[in-house]
Design an enzyme around this catalytic site. Structure first.
Site, PDB file in Angstrom:
ATOM      1  CB  CYS A   5      -3.616  -3.722  -0.997  1.00 17.25           C
ATOM      2  SG  CYS A   5      -4.484  -2.247  -1.563  1.00 17.25           S
TER       3      CYS A   5
ATOM      4  CB  CYS B 204      -6.190  -1.575   2.637  1.00 17.56           C
ATOM      5  SG  CYS B 204      -6.384  -3.130   1.711  1.00 17.56           S
TER       6      CYS B 204
ATOM      7  CB  CYS C 258      -7.652  -4.264  -3.064  1.00 20.49           C
ATOM      8  SG  CYS C 258      -7.564  -4.631  -1.304  1.00 20.49           S
TER       9      CYS C 258
ATOM     10  CB  CYS D  65      -9.110  -0.634   0.214  1.00 22.83           C
ATOM     11  SG  CYS D  65      -7.836  -0.803  -1.038  1.00 22.83           S
TER      12      CYS D  65
ATOM     13  CB  CYS E 165      -1.663  -7.839 -16.593  1.00 19.45           C
ATOM     14  SG  CYS E 165      -0.517  -6.691 -17.324  1.00 19.45           S
TER      15      CYS E 165
HETATM   16 ZN    ZN Z   1      -6.540  -2.703  -0.578  1.00 21.91          ZN
END
Ligand code: ZN
Length: 204
Positions: free
Chosen positions: A120, A123, A169, A172, A192
């Site tokens: 990510c 984070c 995610c 976060c 996607c």
């Molecule tokens: Zn994250």
């Protein structure tokens, strides 16, 4: 029941807003046909609501070489708009924090074939492994599974008059993209993603 020839653009600001609100409620009462009236995506509202209540989440941790380590319980990453804005590029901020979508074939990763994992951008939570990446032809990096089911959260997204499943995610709440059921075997799923939501860590 209402005049569709009303010239909304020419109306004074307040009148225009009141009329839009009226049209929105009228249409909503008729079956929610006015999704375009809301500029703020549903997925973002869900993420914002979650972000106001700091809590612990369970995610699977991975080494940079892609090795599955262990499931960890960690505090959800919660930052203010200003903090995210400072940390991220404008594009990554708009996409991850405001559910924007990058232009197809414009991102860094749609055509990347290197081995490694995708974390990510916000984070560092591990999200996808290059082993599940495939050529979707869409211009967005596409995967048939997340690196670990608990590392992503799927949210029903009814924006733009479509019913889709947004992917965020878990750690976060960053908006990552959407998942569709037209992917390849073995899952038949197509995650996607936006390149701008990801940070690739090349396997060395
Ligand atoms: Zn994250």
């Amino acid at each position: 029941m209402f005049d569709s020839n009303l010239d909304r653009e020419a109306a004074p600001e307040g009148t225009n807003l009141r009329r839009r609100l009226f049209l929105a409620s009228a249409a909503a009462a008729l079956g929610g046909l006015a999704l375009w009236q809301w500029k703020k995506p549903t997925v973002l509202e869900a993420a914002t609501a979650a972000a106001t209540e700091p809590k612990e989440v369970k995610v699977m941790s991975f080494s940079d070489s892609g090795q599955r380590l262990k499931q960890v319980r960690i505090a959800k990453v919660v930052k203010t708009e200003e903090e995210w804005r400072k940390q991220l590029s404008g594009n990554a901020f708009d996409i991850t924090r405001h559910a924007d979508t990058e232009i197809a074939f414009s991102g860094k990763y749609w055509n990347l074939h290197d081995k490694g994992i995708y974390r990510c951008i916000c984070c560092d939570n591990a999200l996808f492994d290059s082993a599940t990446k495939f050529e979707s032809g869409t211009g967005w990096p596409s995967f048939w599974a997340p690196i670990a089911a608990e590392n992503v959260t799927e949210i029903r997204d009814r924006t733009f008059g479509m019913v889709r499943t947004a992917v965020a995610c878990t750690e976060c709440d960053a908006h990552l993209g959407h998942v569709f059921d037209d992917g390849p075997e073995p899952t038949h799923l197509r995650y996607c993603m936006n390149s701008a939501s990801l940070r690739f860590v090349k396997q060395v």
